[in-house]
Scaffold this motif. Structure first.
Motif, PDB file in Angstrom:
ATOM      1  N   THR A   1      42.778  78.691 103.139  1.00 24.33           N
ATOM      2  CA  THR A   1      42.736  77.940 101.895  1.00 24.33           C
ATOM      3  C   THR A   1      42.769  76.456 102.204  1.00 24.33           C
ATOM      4  O   THR A   1      43.571  76.000 103.014  1.00 24.33           O
ATOM      5  CB  THR A   1      43.938  78.302 101.005  1.00 24.33           C
ATOM      6  OG1 THR A   1      43.916  79.711 100.779  1.00 24.33           O
ATOM      7  CG2 THR A   1      43.873  77.604  99.682  1.00 24.33           C
ATOM      8  N   ARG A   2      41.899  75.708 101.527  1.00 25.78           N
ATOM      9  CA  ARG A   2      41.846  74.257 101.667  1.00 25.78           C
ATOM     10  C   ARG A   2      42.279  73.655 100.333  1.00 25.78           C
ATOM     11  O   ARG A   2      41.755  74.015  99.285  1.00 25.78           O
ATOM     12  CB  ARG A   2      40.435  73.825 102.004  1.00 25.78           C
ATOM     13  CG  ARG A   2      40.281  72.349 102.173  1.00 25.78           C
ATOM     14  CD  ARG A   2      38.869  72.014 102.552  1.00 25.78           C
ATOM     15  NE  ARG A   2      38.525  70.796 101.853  1.00 25.78           N
ATOM     16  CZ  ARG A   2      37.324  70.412 101.560  1.00 25.78           C
ATOM     17  NH1 ARG A   2      36.306  71.159 101.885  1.00 25.78           N
ATOM     18  NH2 ARG A   2      37.108  69.291 100.945  1.00 25.78           N
ATOM     19  N   SER A   3      43.254  72.764 100.380  1.00 23.81           N
ATOM     20  CA  SER A   3      43.768  72.153  99.157  1.00 23.81           C
ATOM     21  C   SER A   3      43.647  70.641  99.220  1.00 23.81           C
ATOM     22  O   SER A   3      43.903  70.036 100.255  1.00 23.81           O
ATOM     23  CB  SER A   3      45.242  72.516  98.957  1.00 23.81           C
ATOM     24  OG  SER A   3      45.415  73.907  98.896  1.00 23.81           O
ATOM     25  N   GLU A   4      43.262  70.047  98.107  1.00 22.26           N
ATOM     26  CA  GLU A   4      43.229  68.595  97.987  1.00 22.26           C
ATOM     27  C   GLU A   4      44.411  68.188  97.114  1.00 22.26           C
ATOM     28  O   GLU A   4      44.652  68.773  96.064  1.00 22.26           O
ATOM     29  CB  GLU A   4      41.919  68.138  97.351  1.00 22.26           C
ATOM     30  CG  GLU A   4      40.724  68.367  98.246  1.00 22.26           C
ATOM     31  CD  GLU A   4      39.430  67.876  97.620  1.00 22.26           C
ATOM     32  OE1 GLU A   4      39.474  66.985  96.751  1.00 22.26           O
ATOM     33  OE2 GLU A   4      38.382  68.401  98.024  1.00 22.26           O
TER      34      GLU A   4
ATOM     35  N   ARG B   1      41.877  73.616  94.875  1.00 21.13           N
ATOM     36  CA  ARG B   1      42.163  74.622  95.897  1.00 21.13           C
ATOM     37  C   ARG B   1      40.917  75.460  96.091  1.00 21.13           C
ATOM     38  O   ARG B   1      40.304  75.905  95.132  1.00 21.13           O
ATOM     39  CB  ARG B   1      43.326  75.500  95.469  1.00 21.13           C
ATOM     40  CG  ARG B   1      43.706  76.496  96.546  1.00 21.13           C
ATOM     41  CD  ARG B   1      45.030  77.114  96.265  1.00 21.13           C
ATOM     42  NE  ARG B   1      46.021  76.060  96.475  1.00 21.13           N
ATOM     43  CZ  ARG B   1      47.306  76.181  96.231  1.00 21.13           C
ATOM     44  NH1 ARG B   1      47.764  77.301  95.751  1.00 21.13           N
ATOM     45  NH2 ARG B   1      48.124  75.195  96.448  1.00 21.13           N
TER      46      ARG B   1
END
Length: 73
Positions: A44-47, A56
Motif C-alpha cells: 500500500t502506498r499512502s500520501e 491510499r
C-alpha cells in the motif's frame, strides 16, 4: 566503470527482479511451480498531508508491470 544494469537505465532492484524471474523460469518442475507461486507482491502506498492520509493506493505486481511498460514507451 559503470555497471551494466546502470548503463541500461535500470535500477538495481529492477535488475535483480529480472534476474530472479529468469532463474525461476529456468527451474525444472515441480520447483518451477513452487517458485512462480511466490513471485507476486502487494503493498500500500499512502500520501500524507498535515498528518492525515490523503490518498491510499494498493499496488500489486500487475500494476507495477503495467506502469513499467507505460514508462518504457
Amino acid at each position: 566503470m559503470v555497471q551494466q544494469w546502470r548503463a541500461a537505465g535500470l535500477t538495481y532492484l529492477r535488475y535483480a527482479n529480472i534476474c530472479a524471474d529468469f532463474v525461476r523460469k529456468a527451474l525444472k518442475e515441480p520447483k518451477r511451480t513452487e517458485a512462480l507461486s511466490r513471485t507476486g507482491f502487494e503493498m500500500t502506498r499512502s500520501e500524507w498531508s498535515e498528518g492525515k492520509v490523503v490518498k491510499r493506493e494498493t499496488l500489486t505486481q500487475e500494476n507495477e508491470t503495467s506502469n513499467v511498460a507505460k514508462s518504457n514507451k
